[in-house]
Design a protein around this motif. Structure first.
Motif, PDB file in Angstrom:
ATOM      1  N   ALA A  15     -65.876  27.866 -15.025  1.00  0.00           N
ATOM      2  CA  ALA A  15     -64.450  27.685 -15.212  1.00  0.00           C
ATOM      3  C   ALA A  15     -64.263  26.482 -16.138  1.00  0.00           C
ATOM      4  CB  ALA A  15     -63.775  27.425 -13.876  1.00  0.00           C
ATOM      5  N   MET A  16     -63.126  26.447 -16.817  1.00  0.00           N
ATOM      6  CA  MET A  16     -62.878  25.364 -17.766  1.00  0.00           C
ATOM      7  C   MET A  16     -61.550  24.684 -17.447  1.00  0.00           C
ATOM      8  SD  MET A  16     -65.506  25.425 -19.733  1.00  0.00           S
ATOM      9  CE  MET A  16     -64.940  24.327 -21.032  1.00  0.00           C
ATOM     10  N   GLY A  17     -61.516  23.410 -17.714  1.00  0.00           N
ATOM     11  CA  GLY A  17     -60.288  22.670 -17.476  1.00  0.00           C
ATOM     12  C   GLY A  17     -59.981  21.732 -18.624  1.00  0.00           C
ATOM     13  N   TRP A  18     -58.722  21.381 -18.730  1.00  0.00           N
ATOM     14  CA  TRP A  18     -58.269  20.338 -19.653  1.00  0.00           C
ATOM     15  C   TRP A  18     -57.636  19.227 -18.819  1.00  0.00           C
ATOM     16  CZ3 TRP A  18     -59.243  19.882 -24.740  1.00  0.00           C
ATOM     17  CH2 TRP A  18     -59.608  21.020 -25.459  1.00  0.00           C
ATOM     18  N   PHE A  19     -57.996  18.019 -19.152  1.00  0.00           N
ATOM     19  CA  PHE A  19     -57.437  16.828 -18.529  1.00  0.00           C
ATOM     20  C   PHE A  19     -56.957  15.901 -19.635  1.00  0.00           C
ATOM     21  CE2 PHE A  19     -58.695  16.975 -14.002  1.00  0.00           C
ATOM     22  CZ  PHE A  19     -59.465  18.118 -14.027  1.00  0.00           C
ATOM     23  N   ARG A  20     -56.164  14.915 -19.280  1.00  0.00           N
ATOM     24  CA  ARG A  20     -55.738  13.926 -20.254  1.00  0.00           C
ATOM     25  C   ARG A  20     -55.672  12.552 -19.605  1.00  0.00           C
ATOM     26  NH1 ARG A  20     -49.456  15.964 -21.151  1.00  0.00           N
ATOM     27  NH2 ARG A  20     -48.619  15.267 -19.122  1.00  0.00           N
ATOM     28  N   GLN A  21     -55.808  11.558 -20.450  1.00  0.00           N
ATOM     29  CA  GLN A  21     -55.765  10.181 -19.965  1.00  0.00           C
ATOM     30  C   GLN A  21     -55.018   9.318 -20.958  1.00  0.00           C
ATOM     31  OE1 GLN A  21     -59.614   8.500 -19.019  1.00  0.00           O
ATOM     32  NE2 GLN A  21     -58.677   7.010 -17.626  1.00  0.00           N
ATOM     33  N   ALA A  22     -53.915   8.768 -20.498  1.00  0.00           N
ATOM     34  CA  ALA A  22     -53.125   7.848 -21.310  1.00  0.00           C
ATOM     35  C   ALA A  22     -53.607   6.419 -21.048  1.00  0.00           C
ATOM     36  CB  ALA A  22     -51.647   7.989 -20.959  1.00  0.00           C
ATOM     37  N   GLY A  45     -54.175   2.942 -19.710  1.00  0.00           N
ATOM     38  CA  GLY A  45     -53.790   2.302 -18.466  1.00  0.00           C
ATOM     39  C   GLY A  45     -53.538   3.234 -17.305  1.00  0.00           C
ATOM     40  N   LYS A  46     -53.780   4.529 -17.518  1.00  0.00           N
ATOM     41  CA  LYS A  46     -53.531   5.499 -16.465  1.00  0.00           C
ATOM     42  C   LYS A  46     -54.813   6.248 -16.109  1.00  0.00           C
ATOM     43  CE  LYS A  46     -48.641   6.299 -17.471  1.00  0.00           C
ATOM     44  NZ  LYS A  46     -47.599   7.344 -17.694  1.00  0.00           N
ATOM     45  N   GLU A  47     -54.803   6.876 -14.945  1.00  0.00           N
ATOM     46  CA  GLU A  47     -55.944   7.674 -14.540  1.00  0.00           C
ATOM     47  C   GLU A  47     -55.953   9.004 -15.282  1.00  0.00           C
ATOM     48  OE1 GLU A  47     -56.455   6.053  -9.930  1.00  0.00           O
ATOM     49  OE2 GLU A  47     -55.908   8.137 -10.331  1.00  0.00           O
ATOM     50  N   ARG A  48     -57.139   9.583 -15.350  1.00  0.00           N
ATOM     51  CA  ARG A  48     -57.268  10.897 -15.959  1.00  0.00           C
ATOM     52  C   ARG A  48     -56.554  11.912 -15.063  1.00  0.00           C
ATOM     53  NH1 ARG A  48     -63.008  12.359 -18.542  1.00  0.00           N
ATOM     54  NH2 ARG A  48     -62.524  10.245 -19.314  1.00  0.00           N
ATOM     55  N   THR A 104     -48.640  12.048 -24.989  1.00  0.00           N
ATOM     56  CA  THR A 104     -49.616  11.243 -25.715  1.00  0.00           C
ATOM     57  C   THR A 104     -50.741  10.799 -24.792  1.00  0.00           C
ATOM     58  OG1 THR A 104     -47.985  10.441 -27.308  1.00  0.00           O
ATOM     59  CG2 THR A 104     -49.948   9.083 -26.971  1.00  0.00           C
ATOM     60  N   ALA A 105     -51.974  11.124 -25.188  1.00  0.00           N
ATOM     61  CA  ALA A 105     -53.141  10.805 -24.369  1.00  0.00           C
ATOM     62  C   ALA A 105     -54.389  11.270 -25.104  1.00  0.00           C
ATOM     63  CB  ALA A 105     -53.061  11.507 -23.015  1.00  0.00           C
ATOM     64  N   VAL A 106     -55.521  10.886 -24.563  1.00  0.00           N
ATOM     65  CA  VAL A 106     -56.782  11.502 -24.970  1.00  0.00           C
ATOM     66  C   VAL A 106     -56.983  12.719 -24.081  1.00  0.00           C
ATOM     67  CG1 VAL A 106     -59.271  11.223 -25.193  1.00  0.00           C
ATOM     68  CG2 VAL A 106     -57.745   9.297 -25.710  1.00  0.00           C
ATOM     69  N   TYR A 107     -57.236  13.856 -24.711  1.00  0.00           N
ATOM     70  CA  TYR A 107     -57.410  15.102 -23.983  1.00  0.00           C
ATOM     71  C   TYR A 107     -58.901  15.441 -23.897  1.00  0.00           C
ATOM     72  CZ  TYR A 107     -52.435  15.999 -23.862  1.00  0.00           C
ATOM     73  OH  TYR A 107     -51.079  15.930 -23.597  1.00  0.00           O
ATOM     74  N   TYR A 108     -59.318  15.791 -22.688  1.00  0.00           N
ATOM     75  CA  TYR A 108     -60.709  16.110 -22.419  1.00  0.00           C
ATOM     76  C   TYR A 108     -60.833  17.537 -21.895  1.00  0.00           C
ATOM     77  CZ  TYR A 108     -61.335  11.029 -22.405  1.00  0.00           C
ATOM     78  OH  TYR A 108     -61.352   9.697 -22.749  1.00  0.00           O
ATOM     79  N   TRP A 121     -68.325  17.259 -19.284  1.00  0.00           N
ATOM     80  CA  TRP A 121     -67.125  16.779 -19.968  1.00  0.00           C
ATOM     81  C   TRP A 121     -67.370  16.662 -21.466  1.00  0.00           C
ATOM     82  CZ3 TRP A 121     -62.459  15.748 -17.553  1.00  0.00           C
ATOM     83  CH2 TRP A 121     -62.485  15.807 -16.149  1.00  0.00           C
ATOM     84  N   GLY A 122     -66.330  16.974 -22.228  1.00  0.00           N
ATOM     85  CA  GLY A 122     -66.368  16.727 -23.659  1.00  0.00           C
ATOM     86  C   GLY A 122     -65.994  15.286 -23.954  1.00  0.00           C
ATOM     87  N   GLN A 123     -66.009  14.927 -25.222  1.00  0.00           N
ATOM     88  CA  GLN A 123     -65.819  13.540 -25.617  1.00  0.00           C
ATOM     89  C   GLN A 123     -64.361  13.143 -25.748  1.00  0.00           C
ATOM     90  OE1 GLN A 123     -65.995  15.945 -27.675  1.00  0.00           O
ATOM     91  NE2 GLN A 123     -64.768  15.418 -29.458  1.00  0.00           N
ATOM     92  N   GLY A 124     -63.443  14.078 -25.753  1.00  0.00           N
ATOM     93  CA  GLY A 124     -62.032  13.756 -25.853  1.00  0.00           C
ATOM     94  C   GLY A 124     -61.504  13.823 -27.270  1.00  0.00           C
ATOM     95  N   THR A 125     -60.246  14.191 -27.389  1.00  0.00           N
ATOM     96  CA  THR A 125     -59.560  14.220 -28.681  1.00  0.00           C
ATOM     97  C   THR A 125     -58.174  13.622 -28.484  1.00  0.00           C
ATOM     98  OG1 THR A 125     -58.925  15.638 -30.555  1.00  0.00           O
ATOM     99  CG2 THR A 125     -58.713  16.603 -28.351  1.00  0.00           C
ATOM    100  N   GLN A 126     -57.778  12.749 -29.413  1.00  0.00           N
ATOM    101  CA  GLN A 126     -56.530  12.006 -29.266  1.00  0.00           C
ATOM    102  C   GLN A 126     -55.344  12.853 -29.700  1.00  0.00           C
ATOM    103  OE1 GLN A 126     -55.916   8.607 -28.205  1.00  0.00           O
ATOM    104  NE2 GLN A 126     -53.796   9.349 -28.280  1.00  0.00           N
ATOM    105  N   VAL A 127     -54.326  12.885 -28.855  1.00  0.00           N
ATOM    106  CA  VAL A 127     -53.050  13.501 -29.193  1.00  0.00           C
ATOM    107  C   VAL A 127     -51.981  12.416 -29.109  1.00  0.00           C
ATOM    108  CG1 VAL A 127     -51.289  15.158 -28.476  1.00  0.00           C
ATOM    109  CG2 VAL A 127     -53.710  15.794 -28.393  1.00  0.00           C
ATOM    110  N   THR A 128     -51.259  12.226 -30.207  1.00  0.00           N
ATOM    111  CA  THR A 128     -50.194  11.235 -30.246  1.00  0.00           C
ATOM    112  C   THR A 128     -48.907  11.931 -30.673  1.00  0.00           C
ATOM    113  OG1 THR A 128     -51.758   9.492 -30.840  1.00  0.00           O
ATOM    114  CG2 THR A 128     -49.423   9.041 -31.198  1.00  0.00           C
ATOM    115  N   VAL A 129     -47.873  11.787 -29.856  1.00  0.00           N
ATOM    116  CA  VAL A 129     -46.591  12.420 -30.121  1.00  0.00           C
ATOM    117  C   VAL A 129     -45.555  11.323 -30.341  1.00  0.00           C
ATOM    118  CG1 VAL A 129     -44.872  14.061 -29.333  1.00  0.00           C
ATOM    119  CG2 VAL A 129     -47.265  14.331 -28.630  1.00  0.00           C
ATOM    120  N   SER A 130     -44.994  11.283 -31.522  1.00  0.00           N
ATOM    121  CA  SER A 130     -44.007  10.264 -31.844  1.00  0.00           C
ATOM    122  C   SER A 130     -42.599  10.793 -31.571  1.00  0.00           C
ATOM    123  CB  SER A 130     -44.124   9.850 -33.301  1.00  0.00           C
ATOM    124  OG  SER A 130     -43.851  10.938 -34.148  1.00  0.00           O
ATOM    125  N   SER A 131     -41.713   9.869 -31.233  1.00  0.00           N
ATOM    126  CA  SER A 131     -40.334  10.270 -30.900  1.00  0.00           C
ATOM    127  C   SER A 131     -39.442  10.264 -32.129  1.00  0.00           C
ATOM    128  CB  SER A 131     -39.768   9.325 -29.845  1.00  0.00           C
ATOM    129  OG  SER A 131     -39.809   7.999 -30.318  1.00  0.00           O
TER     130      SER A 131
END
Length: 121
Positions: free
Chosen positions: A32-39, A41-44, A90-94, A111-121
């Motif tokens: 099974a596969m999952g996606w997580f994110r970590q901003a 100062g926050k937990e994954r 906005t977070a690093v997505y794993y 786990w993969g190494q993560g990819t950064q997603v940044t969403v500007s307002s």
């Protein structure tokens, strides 16, 4: 199994991105596969998960209706289509692989190494 996430970037609010996670090594359909994110100062945190066959998907309430997880077992790849992005996405997505779909990080073995997603307002 080795996981390589890609597809992150900087986008404006309301835009879309598609993340990919390519797997190599052991049989992709065993997991099974999952996606997580970590901003910062926050937990994954859990985002989405999919069964090995792709017939069952699970989502965090915060992304339900905006994100779609899918997989192509012929390509050993899992995707996360993200629509209507918000600054709070906005977070690093794993990406992660485990025996069953699970909402907790301990449910995954690889786990993969993560990819950064940044969403500007």
């Amino acid at each position: 199994v080795q996981l390589q996430a890609s597809g992150g970037g900087l986008v404006q609010a309301g835009a879309s991105l598609r993340l990919s996670c390519a797997a190599s090594g052991r049989t992709f359909t065993s997991y099974a596969m999952g996606w997580f994110r970590q901003a910062p100062g926050k937990e994954r945190e859990f985002v989405a998960a999919i069964s090995w066959s792709g017939d069952k998907t699970y989502y965090a309430d915060s992304v339900l209706g905006r994100f779609t997880i899918s997989r192509d077992n012929a390509k050993n790849t899992v995707y996360l289509q993200m629509n209507s992005l918000k600054p709070e996405d906005t977070a690093v997505y794993y990406c992660a692989a485990g025996p069953k779909p699970h909402v907790g990080v301990l449910g995954y073995d690889y786990w993969g190494q993560g990819t950064q997603v940044t969403v500007s307002s």
